[in-house]
Design a protein around this motif. Structure first.
Motif, PDB file in Angstrom:
ATOM      1  N   VAL A 207       4.730  10.105 -16.260  1.00 49.82           N
ATOM      2  CA  VAL A 207       5.763   9.662 -15.308  1.00 49.82           C
ATOM      3  C   VAL A 207       5.385  10.186 -13.922  1.00 49.82           C
ATOM      4  N   SER A 208       5.050  11.481 -13.857  1.00 41.08           N
ATOM      5  CA  SER A 208       4.664  12.075 -12.564  1.00 41.08           C
ATOM      6  C   SER A 208       3.433  11.392 -11.997  1.00 41.08           C
ATOM      7  N   ALA A 209       2.444  11.139 -12.853  1.00 41.86           N
ATOM      8  CA  ALA A 209       1.192  10.551 -12.358  1.00 41.86           C
ATOM      9  C   ALA A 209       1.444   9.159 -11.781  1.00 41.86           C
ATOM     10  N   TYR A 210       2.187   8.325 -12.512  1.00 39.61           N
ATOM     11  CA  TYR A 210       2.456   6.964 -12.017  1.00 39.61           C
ATOM     12  C   TYR A 210       3.215   7.013 -10.690  1.00 39.61           C
ATOM     13  N   VAL A 211       4.229   7.896 -10.625  1.00 38.44           N
ATOM     14  CA  VAL A 211       5.028   7.962  -9.394  1.00 38.44           C
ATOM     15  C   VAL A 211       4.158   8.462  -8.238  1.00 38.44           C
ATOM     16  N   ALA A 212       3.356   9.512  -8.500  1.00 36.64           N
ATOM     17  CA  ALA A 212       2.509  10.063  -7.431  1.00 36.64           C
ATOM     18  C   ALA A 212       1.528   9.008  -6.933  1.00 36.64           C
ATOM     19  N   ARG A 213       0.901   8.271  -7.832  1.00 34.79           N
ATOM     20  CA  ARG A 213      -0.074   7.245  -7.401  1.00 34.79           C
ATOM     21  C   ARG A 213       0.619   6.134  -6.621  1.00 34.79           C
ATOM     22  N   ARG A 214       1.836   5.782  -7.053  1.00 32.05           N
ATOM     23  CA  ARG A 214       2.546   4.735  -6.314  1.00 32.05           C
ATOM     24  C   ARG A 214       2.921   5.223  -4.916  1.00 32.05           C
ATOM     25  N   GLU A 215       3.439   6.457  -4.822  1.00 35.63           N
ATOM     26  CA  GLU A 215       3.902   6.943  -3.525  1.00 35.63           C
ATOM     27  C   GLU A 215       2.735   7.148  -2.560  1.00 35.63           C
ATOM     28  N   GLU A 216       1.530   7.464  -3.086  1.00 38.49           N
ATOM     29  CA  GLU A 216       0.365   7.597  -2.213  1.00 38.49           C
ATOM     30  C   GLU A 216      -0.301   6.236  -1.961  1.00 38.49           C
ATOM     31  N   LEU A 217       0.338   5.171  -2.424  1.00 38.78           N
ATOM     32  CA  LEU A 217      -0.157   3.793  -2.245  1.00 38.78           C
ATOM     33  C   LEU A 217      -1.466   3.532  -2.985  1.00 38.78           C
ATOM     34  N   VAL A 218      -1.785   4.425  -3.950  1.00 35.88           N
ATOM     35  CA  VAL A 218      -3.015   4.232  -4.716  1.00 35.88           C
ATOM     36  C   VAL A 218      -2.900   2.984  -5.586  1.00 35.88           C
ATOM     37  N   LEU A 219      -1.716   2.779  -6.188  1.00 35.32           N
ATOM     38  CA  LEU A 219      -1.557   1.609  -7.055  1.00 35.32           C
ATOM     39  C   LEU A 219      -1.704   0.324  -6.250  1.00 35.32           C
TER      40      LEU A 219
ATOM     41  N   ARG B  99     -14.949 -11.236  -4.681  1.00 40.16           N
ATOM     42  CA  ARG B  99     -15.626 -11.710  -3.474  1.00 40.16           C
ATOM     43  C   ARG B  99     -14.915 -11.275  -2.199  1.00 40.16           C
ATOM     44  N   THR B 100     -13.846 -10.498  -2.328  1.00 39.84           N
ATOM     45  CA  THR B 100     -13.141 -10.045  -1.134  1.00 39.84           C
ATOM     46  C   THR B 100     -13.131  -8.520  -1.049  1.00 39.84           C
ATOM     47  N   GLY B 101     -13.014  -8.017   0.174  1.00 39.34           N
ATOM     48  CA  GLY B 101     -12.847  -6.586   0.402  1.00 39.34           C
ATOM     49  C   GLY B 101     -11.590  -6.392   1.230  1.00 39.34           C
ATOM     50  N   VAL B 102     -10.831  -5.345   0.914  1.00 35.67           N
ATOM     51  CA  VAL B 102      -9.536  -5.170   1.554  1.00 35.67           C
ATOM     52  C   VAL B 102      -9.398  -3.757   2.106  1.00 35.67           C
ATOM     53  N   MET B 103      -8.857  -3.674   3.308  1.00 39.11           N
ATOM     54  CA  MET B 103      -8.495  -2.386   3.896  1.00 39.11           C
ATOM     55  C   MET B 103      -7.021  -2.477   4.243  1.00 39.11           C
ATOM     56  N   LEU B 104      -6.200  -1.694   3.541  1.00 40.43           N
ATOM     57  CA  LEU B 104      -4.763  -1.738   3.790  1.00 40.43           C
ATOM     58  C   LEU B 104      -4.432  -1.027   5.097  1.00 40.43           C
ATOM     59  N   GLN B 105      -3.195  -1.211   5.527  1.00 45.47           N
ATOM     60  CA  GLN B 105      -2.803  -0.593   6.792  1.00 45.47           C
ATOM     61  C   GLN B 105      -2.801   0.926   6.717  1.00 45.47           C
ATOM     62  N   GLU B 106      -2.456   1.464   5.543  1.00 44.96           N
ATOM     63  CA  GLU B 106      -2.487   2.910   5.430  1.00 44.96           C
ATOM     64  C   GLU B 106      -2.764   3.328   3.996  1.00 44.96           C
ATOM     65  N   GLY B 107      -3.374   4.508   3.886  1.00 45.92           N
ATOM     66  CA  GLY B 107      -3.440   5.246   2.644  1.00 45.92           C
ATOM     67  C   GLY B 107      -4.073   4.509   1.482  1.00 45.92           C
ATOM     68  N   GLY B 108      -3.702   4.952   0.292  1.00 39.71           N
ATOM     69  CA  GLY B 108      -4.214   4.315  -0.894  1.00 39.71           C
ATOM     70  C   GLY B 108      -5.206   5.164  -1.657  1.00 39.71           C
ATOM     71  N   PHE B 109      -5.333   6.432  -1.261  1.00 34.73           N
ATOM     72  CA  PHE B 109      -6.271   7.292  -1.993  1.00 34.73           C
ATOM     73  C   PHE B 109      -5.575   8.559  -2.441  1.00 34.73           C
ATOM     74  N   PRO B 110      -5.871   9.003  -3.657  1.00 37.62           N
ATOM     75  CA  PRO B 110      -5.283  10.275  -4.113  1.00 37.62           C
ATOM     76  C   PRO B 110      -5.741  11.390  -3.183  1.00 37.62           C
TER      77      PRO B 110
END
Lengths: 259, 312
Positions: free
Chosen positions: A83-95, B84-95
Motif C-alpha cells: 500500500v505504501s509503495a503504490y501510494v509513494a510511487r503515485r505521489e512521486e508521479l512515478v506511476l 516509437r515515442t519518447g515522453v518528458m512530463l512537466q515534472e517529476g516521475g522518478f523515485p
C-alpha cells in the motif's frame, strides 16, 4: 511462460522489480515492518496458543504458529508495505511516468509488487522449514494445498494493496487505510486465533473474509484435514475475492495524485 | 507501414478534454505536425498545454475529437505507439531514493531497443552525476535526467512538456541545441513552453493556446506577420497627444496614453516612426524613453491576452 520470463514483458518486469527492491532496501521503516513483524508477532500469540486445546481440533502448536507467521507475513511484508509503495510511487508521479512508456497498466502494478510478493514467499518457506524443525510441525500432508493457499494469499494481498492505495492520499495515511484489513484478518481469518476456536456461526461468516481461504488452505495442507468440499469452498472464495479485487483495481485505481 | 505517417506524424482534430469537475481544459483544437518538425504549443499557465500533450501521449482519453500519432490512437493502441515515442512530463516521475544510474537502468529495461544508458546520460551532460540520488539533483538536473530517459529508446516522436523550465541560461541553450540536432536527425518534436524566445527560436511551427483554444498558429513569422509593430515614448512637458501630427496620417492603427507615456501600434513602422521623428525634430523636443520595435511573438502573445481581457 518462457515468453513471459525471457521476452520483453519479463525484461520490463525484472527492470521494474529490481528498482523496487532497491527502494524497499532503502526504506528502513518498510524493512523493519516487513522483516520483524512476521517474526515477532507470532511469538506474542504463543502464550494464548499454549492455552488452547489444539489436539481436539487436530492442530498442533507448530501448525498454528506457522499459519500465524505466514498470515502476518501476508499482512505486513506484502499488503501494508505494498500500500505504501503504490501510494509513494503515485505521489512521486512515478506511476504516471511509467504509463508514458511501453509497460501496460498490469505490468506496472505487477512489477512494483514483485519484490514484496517474493519476500512474502521466501518468508513462508523459511517459516515452514523453521516450524517443521523447531516446533515439530512436521512436513505438510498435502503440500499442493499449502502452495495453492500461499500463492492465492500473495496475489490477493497485492491486489488488495493496489485497491487500498486507490483511496489513500499520502504514505502517512496508508497506516490508517491499511488498518481495517489488517485487524479483520488477524482476528477473523485464523491468523491469531484459529477459526476452529470461534463460535460456529461467527466462524462460517469469517470463512468468507478475504484472507481466510488462503490461511485455511495453508493450514489444511499442512494438517491434511480438509475435505474436498472444504477445499473447493476455499478455492472458490479466494478466486471470487481475487476477481473482485482485480476488477475494482481496474475500475478505481488512481494513477496520479489528486489535483 | 501506415499510409499517412510520412505527411503527418501527429494529427489532432477538434480535440476536447473535460476534467471530472466539468472544467473544459481543451475546447476543440486541431493541428498537425509533419515528420522532422519542431512544433511548439505556447501559452500562459492554465491555457491547456499540458492537458493537450497528455492526450497526445495517450495518458487520457479525449472527451471529444481525434488524436493520431504515427497513424494510431495513442490511448487505444498504446502498444503500437509507445515503442516509437519518447515522453518528458512537466515534472517529476522518478523515485527520489534511486540514483541517476539506477533510474536510467530501470527505464532502459522498460524500453525496446534502448541505447546504452551512459550514452543517454552523456547527451544531457549527466554522466558525472550517475551515482547521485535523484532527490539530491537540482531542478535543472532533474529536467535533464527526464530528457535523457525520453531519449533512451531513440524515439521517432518526442513529447517535451516545458523542457527548459528550471534550467539556467546555459542549460537551456544546451537543450535547444540537442533538440535541434534531434530534429535534424529526423525526430519529430512536440514541445510546450511559456518562454516566447524558446518558441520563436526553436519551433518550425507553433500554436498559441489560450483558454483551451488555438488563438494563432503557423510559423513564427506567420504568427507575428499579422501583428502591429509598437512605438512608445514619453510626451515632452507641456505637450498633449493632440499636439502630435494626426495619428491616422502617421499610419497608426491604435494608441494608448498612460500618464505621459504614449504607446502607438502600427502596421507601417517605418512611416510612423519617420513621421514622429520628423515632427519631434521640427518641434525641437526630445522623445524620452523612445522605443521602436517591430512585431514579435511577444506582441502577438500579449495581443491575444489583451483581446481576451476586452472580451471579458
Amino acid at each position: 511462460m518462457s515468453a513471459v520470463v525471457f521476452g520483453p514483458v519479463g525484461r520490463r518486469l525484472r527492470a521494474l522489480a529490481r528498482a523496487e527492491l532497491t527502494l524497499l532496501g532503502r526504506n528502513r521503516s518498510a524493512v523493519v515492518m516487513a522483516l520483524l513483524m512476521p517474526l515477532s508477532l507470532p511469538l506474542s500469540v504463543r502464550p494464548a496458543v499454549d492455552q488452547m486445546d489444539l489436539k481436539a481440533k487436530g492442530l498442533s502448536v507448530g501448525t498454528v504458529m506457522l499459519t500465524a507467521a505466514i498470515g502476518f507475513s501476508f499482512l505486513f511484508a506484502v499488503y501494508t508495505s505494498l500500500v505504501s509503495a503504490y501510494v509513494a510511487r503515485r505521489e512521486e508521479l512515478v506511476l504516471k511516468r511509467l504509463r508514458t512508456g511501453e509497460l501496460d497498466d498490469a505490468e506496472i502494478l505487477t512489477g512494483t509488487a514483485l519484490p514484496a510478493v517474493c519476500l512474502g514467499f521466501a518468508q513462508a518457506v523459511l517459516f515452514g522449514v523453521g516450524c517443521a524443525v523447531l516446533l515439530d510441525a512436521g512436513a505438510p500432508r498435502a503440500p499442493y494445498l499449502t502452495i495453492l493457499g500461499l500463492l492465492s494469499g500473495l496475489v490477493l494481498c497485492a491486489a488488495l494493496a493496489a485497491l487500498t492505495a486507490s483511496f489513500t492520499r499520502t504514505t502517512e495515511s496508508a497506516q490508517i487505510t491499511a488498518a481495517p484489513l489488517v485487524f479483520v484478518s488477524m482476528f477473523g481469518s485464523g491468523i491469531m486465533i484459529p477459526t476452529e476456536f470461534l463460535p460456529d456461526r461467527l466462524a462460517s461468516v469469517c470463512e468468507l473474509l478475504p484472507l481466510s481461504p488462503a490461511i485455511r488452505l495453508v493450514r489444511g495442507g499442512w494438517t491434511g484435514q480438509l475435505s474436498a468440499y472444504e477445499v473447493l469452498g476455499a478455492v472458490v472464495t479466494a478466486l471470487a475475492w481475487t476477481v473482485v479485487a482485480v476488477f475494482a483495481v481496474r475500475r478505481w485505481f488512481r494513477w496520479e495524485p489528486r489535483r | 507501414m501506415d499510409t499517412n505517417e510520412h505527411e503527418h506524424v501527429i494529427e489532432v482534430t477538434d480535440l476536447r478534454r473535460v476534467y471530472g469537475g466539468g472544467f473544459e481544459a481543451v475546447r476543440g483544437i486541431s493541428f498537425s505536425v509533419g515528420r522532422g518538425e519542431i512544433f511548439a504549443l505556447l501559452g500562459t499557465n492554465g491555457a491547456g498545454k499540458t492537458s493537450t500533450v497528455e492526450l497526445l501521449e495517450g495518458l487520457a482519453r479525449p472527451a471529444g475529437g481525434r488524436v493520431r500519432v504515427l497513424g494510431h490512437d495513442p490511448y487505444e493502441e498504446r502498444a503500437a505507439v509507445r515503442p516509437r515515442t519518447g515522453v518528458m512530463l512537466q515534472e517529476g516521475g522518478f523515485p527520489s531514493e534511486l540514483t541517476v544510474a539506477e533510474t536510467a537502468r530501470m527505464w532502459a529495461g522498460c524500453v525496446s531497443g534502448a541505447r546504452p544508458e551512459q550514452e543517454a546520460l552523456a547527451l544531457v551532460g549527466l554522466r558525472k552525476r550517475a551515482d547521485i540520488r535523484v532527490k539530491q539533483l537540482s531542478g535543472g538536473e532533474r529536467r535533464r535526467l527526464d530528457l535523457a530517459l525520453a531519449l533512451l529508446g531513440e524515439p521517432e516522436v518526442l513529447f517535451l512538456d516545458e523542457p527548459t523550465t528550471g534550467l539556467d541560461a546555459e542549460g537551456r541553450r544546451d537543450t535547444w541545441e540537442l533538440v535541434r540536432a534531434l530534429r535534424d536527425g529526423g525526430t519529430t518534436v512536440l514541445l510546450t513552453t511559456h518562454y516566447l524566445e524558446e518558441a520563436e527560436g526553436l519551433a518550425d511551427r507553433l500554436a498559441i493556446l489560450h483558454d483551451g483554444r488555438i488563438a494563432a498558429a503557423g510559423t513564427p513569422a506567420e504568427v507575428t506577420a499579422g501583428r502591429p509593430s509598437r512605438i512608445s515614448f514619453r510626451l515632452p512637458d507641456g505637450y498633449f497627444l493632440g499636439d502630435l501630427p494626426p495619428l491616422g496620417e502617421l499610419g497608426v492603427c491604435g494608441h494608448e496614453v498612460d500618464g505621459d507615456v504614449v504607446r502607438l501600434r502600427t502596421r507601417e513602422l517605418q512611416r510612423a516612426a519617420t513621421g514622429l521623428l520628423v515632427w519631434a525634430e521640427g518641434a525641437q523636443v526630445e522623445l524620452r524613453g523612445l522605443d521602436v520595435r517591430s512585431a514579435s511573438l511577444e506582441e502577438a502573445f500579449l495581443g491575444i491576452a489583451r483581446k481576451q481581457e476586452v472580451a471579458v
